[in-house]
Design a protein around this motif. Structure first.
Motif, mmCIF file in Angstrom:
data_model
loop_
_atom_site.group_PDB
_atom_site.id
_atom_site.type_symbol
_atom_site.label_atom_id
_atom_site.label_comp_id
_atom_site.label_asym_id
_atom_site.label_seq_id
_atom_site.Cartn_x
_atom_site.Cartn_y
_atom_site.Cartn_z
ATOM 1 N N ARG A 186 -5.525 11.828 -10.077
ATOM 2 C CA ARG A 186 -5.884 12.167 -8.695
ATOM 3 C C ARG A 186 -7.231 11.557 -8.315
ATOM 4 N N LYS A 187 -8.161 11.530 -9.254
ATOM 5 C CA LYS A 187 -9.473 10.944 -8.981
ATOM 6 C C LYS A 187 -9.345 9.462 -8.653
ATOM 7 N N VAL A 188 -8.569 8.745 -9.452
ATOM 8 C CA VAL A 188 -8.363 7.317 -9.196
ATOM 9 C C VAL A 188 -7.620 7.115 -7.877
ATOM 10 N N ALA A 189 -6.621 7.963 -7.622
ATOM 11 C CA ALA A 189 -5.844 7.849 -6.384
ATOM 12 C C ALA A 189 -6.740 8.019 -5.158
ATOM 13 N N LEU A 216 3.276 1.326 -11.500
ATOM 14 C CA LEU A 216 1.881 1.759 -11.573
ATOM 15 C C LEU A 216 0.964 0.693 -12.157
ATOM 16 N N ASP A 217 1.484 -0.520 -12.351
ATOM 17 C CA ASP A 217 0.666 -1.547 -12.996
ATOM 18 C C ASP A 217 -0.546 -1.957 -12.160
ATOM 19 N N PHE A 218 -0.546 -1.645 -10.856
ATOM 20 C CA PHE A 218 -1.714 -1.949 -10.028
ATOM 21 C C PHE A 218 -2.941 -1.154 -10.477
ATOM 22 N N LEU A 219 -2.728 -0.088 -11.244
ATOM 23 C CA LEU A 219 -3.854 0.698 -11.752
ATOM 24 C C LEU A 219 -4.715 -0.107 -12.721
ATOM 25 N N LEU A 220 -4.146 -1.163 -13.274
ATOM 26 C CA LEU A 220 -4.922 -2.010 -14.181
ATOM 27 C C LEU A 220 -6.083 -2.684 -13.456
ATOM 28 N N ASP A 221 -5.966 -2.825 -12.137
ATOM 29 C CA ASP A 221 -7.033 -3.434 -11.341
ATOM 30 C C ASP A 221 -7.943 -2.392 -10.700
ATOM 31 N N SER A 222 -7.733 -1.115 -11.047
ATOM 32 C CA SER A 222 -8.547 -0.051 -10.464
ATOM 33 C C SER A 222 -9.839 0.117 -11.254
ATOM 34 N N SER A 223 -10.634 1.103 -10.846
ATOM 35 C CA SER A 223 -11.902 1.363 -11.536
ATOM 36 C C SER A 223 -11.691 2.028 -12.888
ATOM 37 N N ALA A 224 -10.470 2.540 -13.128
ATOM 38 C CA ALA A 224 -10.180 3.231 -14.389
ATOM 39 C C ALA A 224 -8.811 2.805 -14.912
ATOM 40 N N PRO A 225 -8.693 1.577 -15.406
ATOM 41 C CA PRO A 225 -7.390 1.110 -15.912
ATOM 42 C C PRO A 225 -6.881 1.936 -17.087
ATOM 43 N N GLN A 226 -7.783 2.653 -17.764
ATOM 44 C CA GLN A 226 -7.400 3.481 -18.898
ATOM 45 C C GLN A 226 -6.398 4.565 -18.499
ATOM 46 N N VAL A 227 -6.405 4.943 -17.217
ATOM 47 C CA VAL A 227 -5.532 6.028 -16.776
ATOM 48 C C VAL A 227 -4.060 5.660 -16.954
ATOM 49 N N LEU A 228 -3.725 4.378 -16.841
ATOM 50 C CA LEU A 228 -2.338 3.961 -17.051
ATOM 51 C C LEU A 228 -1.944 4.152 -18.511
ATOM 52 N N VAL A 241 0.836 -1.205 0.000
ATOM 53 C CA VAL A 241 0.000 0.000 0.000
ATOM 54 C C VAL A 241 0.869 1.252 0.000
ATOM 55 N N ARG A 242 1.920 1.260 0.836
ATOM 56 C CA ARG A 242 2.821 2.416 0.866
ATOM 57 C C ARG A 242 3.483 2.625 -0.492
ATOM 58 N N ALA A 243 3.888 1.529 -1.117
ATOM 59 C CA ALA A 243 4.531 1.628 -2.426
ATOM 60 C C ALA A 243 3.563 2.186 -3.468
ATOM 61 N N GLN A 244 2.308 1.777 -3.390
ATOM 62 C CA GLN A 244 1.312 2.272 -4.339
ATOM 63 C C GLN A 244 1.043 3.759 -4.134
ATOM 64 N N LYS A 245 0.938 4.182 -2.882
ATOM 65 C CA LYS A 245 0.733 5.605 -2.595
ATOM 66 C C LYS A 245 1.920 6.432 -3.091
ATOM 67 N N THR A 246 3.119 5.926 -2.829
ATOM 68 C CA THR A 246 4.322 6.630 -3.282
ATOM 69 C C THR A 246 4.365 6.715 -4.799
ATOM 70 N N ALA A 247 4.004 5.622 -5.463
ATOM 71 C CA ALA A 247 4.015 5.598 -6.926
ATOM 72 C C ALA A 247 3.011 6.598 -7.497
ATOM 73 N N LEU A 248 1.845 6.706 -6.873
ATOM 74 C CA LEU A 248 0.834 7.655 -7.343
ATOM 75 C C LEU A 248 1.311 9.092 -7.169
ATOM 76 N N ASN A 249 1.886 9.389 -6.013
ATOM 77 C CA ASN A 249 2.384 10.748 -5.792
ATOM 78 C C ASN A 249 3.552 11.070 -6.717
ATOM 79 N N ARG A 250 4.406 10.086 -6.960
ATOM 80 C CA ARG A 250 5.516 10.331 -7.882
ATOM 81 C C ARG A 250 4.999 10.585 -9.296
ATOM 82 N N ALA A 251 3.994 9.819 -9.711
ATOM 83 C CA ALA A 251 3.417 10.016 -11.042
ATOM 84 C C ALA A 251 2.822 11.415 -11.172
#
Length: 248
Positions: free
Chosen positions: A199-202, A102-114, A43-53
């Protein structure tokens, strides 16, 4: 222990079962604790990856806005092609998207964002490449002819410019200007959209987490003010001879 008749005593069976249960419970607890630690690290890695992006997008937008301010005073492609000083874009400081994080975004509600982030990175790279190619062409090909033909530091009509530069140099410089404007304007419009989507997905993934936010893009009248400052700065920081002032 065996009883005198060869059977197990109940207390020994119970002790064995308790020992077995204790071992199993301890192992299960250790497994659950490690699993929780691993999940927390993920979870920490995902949060860090989102903020870095988001940080990378903000950095890219700042670079694009800087170049947009430089080209803003040159309203036509002719002016942009021959009046814009050839200042090189800065070297990038590892400010690229790390898509494997950021590949975990593929499992989010909006995989298109990746996919949008991949496109945005490519668009930014193309914008910088367009600036570099235009400046290289201008310095190596156009400026020597300007100097040889006595075109620097004076007003030049478009007819004279076409005549003395020739079709190749005139057309190449004009195409470079058109490409720069297209990529810069495209990135300037698309990056803020990408920021909002990310930011919306995050926030959907981590509602209680704080994510980076950036100032809004300058309004047209603010762009003019910033462009005037940028123009004054680049007149002393650009390399090569002072360009001719081209009039249409």
């Amino acid at each position: 222990m065996f009883a005198s008749d060869g059977s197990f005593e109940a207390k020994d069976v119970a002790a064995g079962l308790f020992a077995l249960f204790g071992t199993f419970a301890g192992a299960l607890l250790a497994f659950r604790l490690e699993e929780n630690r691993e999940k927390a690290r993920e979870v920490r890695a995902q949060k860090t990856a989102l903020n870095r992006a988001l940080l990378v997008l903000g950095f890219h937008h700042n670079e694009i806005r800087t170049f947009r301010n430089l080209i803003a005073p040159h309203r036509t492609d002719i002016e942009l092609a021959f009046n814009l000083p050839a200042s090189q874009p800065p070297e990038q400081i590892d400010m690229r998207q790390k898509f494997d994080e950021l590949d975990f975004l593929l499992d989010s509600s909006a995989p298109q964002v990746l996919f949008d982030l991949i496109i945005e990175q490519e668009r930014f790279d193309q914008a910088l490449q367009a600036v570099r190619q235009r400046n290289e062409f201008y310095v190596r090909e156009v400026q020597p002819v300007f100097a040889a033909q006595g075109l620097n530091n004076r007003r030049v009509s478009m007819a004279e410019l076409k005549s003395k530069l020739g079709e190749y140099l005139f057309g190449g410089a004009l195409q470079g200007a058109e490409t720069i404007r297209e990529h810069i304007e495209g990135s300037n419009e698309s990056i803020p959209v990408a920021v909002e989507k990310l930011r919306k997905v995050a926030k959907e993934l981590f509602p209680d987490e704080k994510f980076l936010m950036f100032e809004k893009v300058l309004l047209p009248h603010e762009i003019a003010e910033e462009a005037a400052k940028a123009k004054a700065a680049t007149e002393t920081s650009g390399f090569g001879a002072t360009p001719a002032r081209v009039e249409e």
